[in-house]
Design a protein around this motif. Structure first.
Motif, short mmCIF file in Angstrom:
data_model
loop_
_atom_site.label_atom_id
_atom_site.label_comp_id
_atom_site.label_asym_id
_atom_site.label_seq_id
_atom_site.Cartn_x
_atom_site.Cartn_y
_atom_site.Cartn_z
N PRO A 122 0.83 -1.21 0.00
CA PRO A 122 0.00 0.00 0.00
C PRO A 122 0.86 1.26 0.00
O PRO A 122 1.87 1.32 0.70
CB PRO A 122 -0.78 -0.12 1.32
CG PRO A 122 0.16 -0.87 2.22
CD PRO A 122 0.89 -1.84 1.34
N ILE A 123 0.47 2.24 -0.80
CA ILE A 123 1.21 3.50 -0.83
C ILE A 123 0.99 4.27 0.46
O ILE A 123 1.92 4.77 1.09
CB ILE A 123 0.80 4.35 -2.05
CG1 ILE A 123 0.99 3.55 -3.34
CG2 ILE A 123 1.61 5.64 -2.09
CD1 ILE A 123 2.39 3.02 -3.55
N TYR A 124 -0.26 4.36 0.87
CA TYR A 124 -0.62 4.99 2.14
C TYR A 124 -1.32 3.95 3.01
O TYR A 124 -1.65 2.86 2.55
CB TYR A 124 -1.55 6.18 1.90
CG TYR A 124 -0.97 7.27 1.03
CD1 TYR A 124 -0.02 8.15 1.52
CD2 TYR A 124 -1.38 7.41 -0.30
CE1 TYR A 124 0.52 9.15 0.71
CE2 TYR A 124 -0.85 8.40 -1.11
CZ TYR A 124 0.10 9.27 -0.60
OH TYR A 124 0.63 10.25 -1.40
N ALA A 125 -1.56 4.30 4.27
CA ALA A 125 -2.28 3.39 5.17
C ALA A 125 -3.66 3.11 4.60
O ALA A 125 -4.33 3.99 4.06
CB ALA A 125 -2.39 4.02 6.55
N THR A 126 -4.09 1.86 4.73
CA THR A 126 -5.39 1.46 4.20
C THR A 126 -6.14 0.62 5.22
O THR A 126 -5.52 -0.12 6.00
CB THR A 126 -5.24 0.66 2.89
OG1 THR A 126 -6.52 0.22 2.45
CG2 THR A 126 -4.32 -0.53 3.07
N THR A 127 -7.44 0.73 5.21
CA THR A 127 -8.28 -0.07 6.11
C THR A 127 -9.06 -1.13 5.35
O THR A 127 -9.89 -1.82 5.93
CB THR A 127 -9.28 0.84 6.86
OG1 THR A 127 -10.09 1.53 5.90
CG2 THR A 127 -8.55 1.85 7.73
N VAL A 128 -8.79 -1.26 4.05
CA VAL A 128 -9.57 -2.20 3.23
C VAL A 128 -9.33 -3.64 3.65
O VAL A 128 -10.25 -4.44 3.70
CB VAL A 128 -9.22 -2.00 1.73
CG1 VAL A 128 -9.86 -3.10 0.90
CG2 VAL A 128 -9.68 -0.63 1.28
#
Length: 202
Positions: free
Chosen positions: A122-128
Motif C-alpha cells: 500500500p502506498i498509504y495506510a489502508t483499512t480495506v
C-alpha cells in the motif's frame, strides 16, 4: 495507456460494478473473497454480462480458473495466488495478467512472469484489508517504474483524488481506488471527478 486505465476502481459486488460501468469507468476490478469455483464462475459470467458492449474492462481478482471458464479477458493475482495459478493456461487463453507486489523480492517474481501490469502497495495506510506490509510511501514508485520500464505501474492503498497528482508524479501510470469511491458520501460525483481529472491529465 489503454489498460489498465489511469483510474482503476476495485469493488466487491455486482451492484458496484453496474454503477461504475454506467458511470463510464474504463477498468474495474471485481474482488470478492471466499467463493467456491462454481460460485466464482457464475459471478464472473454475470459480471461479463454487465460489461458486455460497454467501455468497461472487467478484471477478475484471484479466481483465474473462473475467469478462464467464463471467458473473461483480464485477471489480477496476488503473490499468494501464484503457487496455484496456471500461468501458461491463462496466457494461452489470451488473458492479461496483473500482479501485486509489496517488496523487491515480489517484484523480482513478478518481472520473471512478464505481466501486463504490476501493482505496488500500500502506498498509504489502508483499512480495506489487513496488510503484511506497512505504507510504502511515494519513493518506491519511482524505483519500481525505473525497473519495470514500459510495463504499466499501478499504485494502490489509501489513495484519494487529492493525493493522485503526487502519486502520478512519483511514477504511477494508474491508480487503484477502493475506499475513496465506496466510502464516499456521493460516489457518483466522486467517480465523475476521478474520470474528469484522469482524462484531463492523461
Amino acid at each position: 495507456m489503454s489498460y489498465p486505465d489511469r483510474f482503476y476502481p476495485i469493488v466487491d459486488s455486482l451492484s458496484w460494478l453496474i454503477r461504475l460501468t454506467e458511470l463510464g469507468a474504463g477498468t474495474v476490478q471485481l474482488r470478492v473473497k471466499g467463493l467456491e469455483l462454481a460460485q466464482a464462475t457464475a459471478l464472473v459470467r454475470e459480471a461479463l454480462d454487465v460489461t458486455e458492449g460497454t467501455a468497461t474492462k472487467l478484471v477478475v481478482n484471484d479466481y483465474w480458473q473462473a475467469a478462464l471458464d467464463a471467458g473473461a479477458a483480464h485477471v489480477h493475482l496476488g503473490q499468494e495466488d501464484l503457487a496455484e495459478a496456471d500461468i501458461p493456461a491463462i496466457r494461452n487463453a489470451g488473458l492479461t495478467i496483473g500482479l501485486s507486489t509489496h517488496n523487491e523480492a515480489e517484484l523480482d517474481v513478478a518481472l520473471a512472469l512478464r505481466p501486463n501490469y504490476i501493482a505496488l502497495g500500500p502506498i498509504y495506510a489502508t483499512t480495506v484489508k489487513t496488510m503484511r506490509f506497512g505504507p510504502q510511501g511515494l519513493a518506491p514508485l519511482a524505483q519500481w517504474k525505473k525497473r519495470i520500464g514500459t510495463i504499466p505501474l499501478v499504485a494502490i492503498g489509501g489513495i484519494t483524488l487529492e493525493r493522485a497528482p503526487d502519486v502520478y508524479a512519483a511514477g504511477a501510470d494508474s491508480i487503484a481506488v477502493v475506499t475513496d469511491i465506496t466510502g464516499s458520501p456521493d460516489p457518483d460525483t466522486r467517480v465523475a471527478a476521478w474520470l474528469d481529472y484522469t482524462s484531463a491529465s492523461a
